[in-house]
Design a protein around this motif. Structure first.
Motif, PDB file in Angstrom:
ATOM      1  N   VAL A 158       9.045   5.142  12.607  1.00 53.56           N
ATOM      2  CA  VAL A 158       8.414   6.018  11.622  1.00 53.56           C
ATOM      3  C   VAL A 158       7.398   6.926  12.304  1.00 53.56           C
ATOM      4  O   VAL A 158       7.345   8.126  12.034  1.00 53.56           O
ATOM      5  N   TYR A 161       7.634  10.873  12.431  1.00 48.95           N
ATOM      6  CA  TYR A 161       6.564  11.663  11.833  1.00 48.95           C
ATOM      7  C   TYR A 161       6.134  12.788  12.772  1.00 48.95           C
ATOM      8  O   TYR A 161       5.941  13.931  12.335  1.00 48.95           O
ATOM      9  N   TYR A 202      11.649  11.428   5.340  1.00 45.15           N
ATOM     10  CA  TYR A 202      11.581  11.133   3.910  1.00 45.15           C
ATOM     11  C   TYR A 202      12.703  10.190   3.486  1.00 45.15           C
ATOM     12  O   TYR A 202      12.481   9.240   2.735  1.00 45.15           O
ATOM     13  N   LEU A 210      11.915   6.649   4.450  1.00 43.09           N
ATOM     14  CA  LEU A 210      10.838   5.991   3.703  1.00 43.09           C
ATOM     15  C   LEU A 210      11.027   6.027   2.190  1.00 43.09           C
ATOM     16  O   LEU A 210      10.210   5.469   1.455  1.00 43.09           O
ATOM     17  N   GLU A 211      12.064   6.666   1.730  1.00 44.10           N
ATOM     18  CA  GLU A 211      12.294   6.826   0.300  1.00 44.10           C
ATOM     19  C   GLU A 211      12.381   5.488  -0.427  1.00 44.10           C
ATOM     20  O   GLU A 211      11.949   5.356  -1.567  1.00 44.10           O
ATOM     21  N   VAL A 257      10.748   2.746   0.230  1.00 43.12           N
ATOM     22  CA  VAL A 257       9.512   1.963   0.239  1.00 43.12           C
ATOM     23  C   VAL A 257       8.850   2.091  -1.135  1.00 43.12           C
ATOM     24  O   VAL A 257       8.515   3.196  -1.560  1.00 43.12           O
ATOM     25  N   ASP A 303       6.073   2.167  -4.033  1.00 46.18           N
ATOM     26  CA  ASP A 303       4.667   2.581  -4.024  1.00 46.18           C
ATOM     27  C   ASP A 303       3.729   1.386  -4.083  1.00 46.18           C
ATOM     28  O   ASP A 303       2.581   1.479  -3.668  1.00 46.18           O
ATOM     29  N   MET A 354       3.152   1.974   5.525  1.00 42.78           N
ATOM     30  CA  MET A 354       4.419   2.614   5.176  1.00 42.78           C
ATOM     31  C   MET A 354       4.261   3.473   3.921  1.00 42.78           C
ATOM     32  O   MET A 354       4.848   4.549   3.832  1.00 42.78           O
ATOM     33  N   VAL A 355       3.462   3.009   2.965  1.00 41.48           N
ATOM     34  CA  VAL A 355       3.227   3.797   1.757  1.00 41.48           C
ATOM     35  C   VAL A 355       2.497   5.092   2.120  1.00 41.48           C
ATOM     36  O   VAL A 355       2.826   6.170   1.618  1.00 41.48           O
ATOM     37  N   TYR A 406       2.612   6.623   5.039  1.00 39.53           N
ATOM     38  CA  TYR A 406       3.582   7.485   5.718  1.00 39.53           C
ATOM     39  C   TYR A 406       4.543   8.116   4.716  1.00 39.53           C
ATOM     40  O   TYR A 406       4.968   9.256   4.884  1.00 39.53           O
ATOM     41  N   LYS A 407       4.885   7.382   3.666  1.00 40.39           N
ATOM     42  CA  LYS A 407       5.753   7.940   2.633  1.00 40.39           C
ATOM     43  C   LYS A 407       5.071   9.131   1.960  1.00 40.39           C
ATOM     44  O   LYS A 407       5.683  10.173   1.741  1.00 40.39           O
ATOM     45  N   CYS A 454       2.167   8.303  -5.630  1.00 42.50           N
ATOM     46  CA  CYS A 454       2.551   7.410  -4.544  1.00 42.50           C
ATOM     47  C   CYS A 454       1.342   6.605  -4.048  1.00 42.50           C
ATOM     48  O   CYS A 454       1.457   5.437  -3.720  1.00 42.50           O
TER      49      CYS A 454
END
Length: 102
Positions: A22, A26, A40, A43-44, A46, A48, A55-56, A58-59, A86
């Motif tokens: 990730v 990024y 995206y 991480l879609e 993951v 909220d 990870m949230v 980064y999402k 999010c």
């Protein structure tokens, strides 16, 4: 037998994004719309409300990068509206952790 183990590890490994992957994605996503889409997509899944707060975050960053590369102000705004939703569960949890008296 090795082939079965490889396939099983690939399936479970693909389900959960590795933090090192990730981070690399990024960095690439800050310079490329294609890499942004890949980040995206990675991480879609993951949620909220995930306990993996990094990870949230980064999402949310991936959503902002989607807005960066989107065409038109309306599309950009639609992406940016997703970011607070999010981060709300994450911020709510942080607020409870830092609440005095606990």
């Amino acid at each position: 037998m090795k082939a079965i183990l490889f396939i099983v590890s690939f399936i479970f490994g693909a389900a959960v994004a590795d933090i090192a992957q990730v981070r690399q994605k990024y960095i690439a996503a800050t310079e490329s719309a294609t890499a942004s889409d890949e980040l995206y997509t990675m991480l879609e899944g993951v949620p909220d409300t995930s306990k993996e707060t990094t990870m949230v975050a980064y999402k949310a960053a991936a959503i902002m990068l989607q807005a960066r590369y989107a065409k038109g102000i309306v599309t950009k705004k639609s992406f940016l509206k997703k970011v607070p939703n999010c981060l709300k569960p994450l911020l709510r949890e942080m607020k409870q952790i830092t609440k005095p008296g606990l």
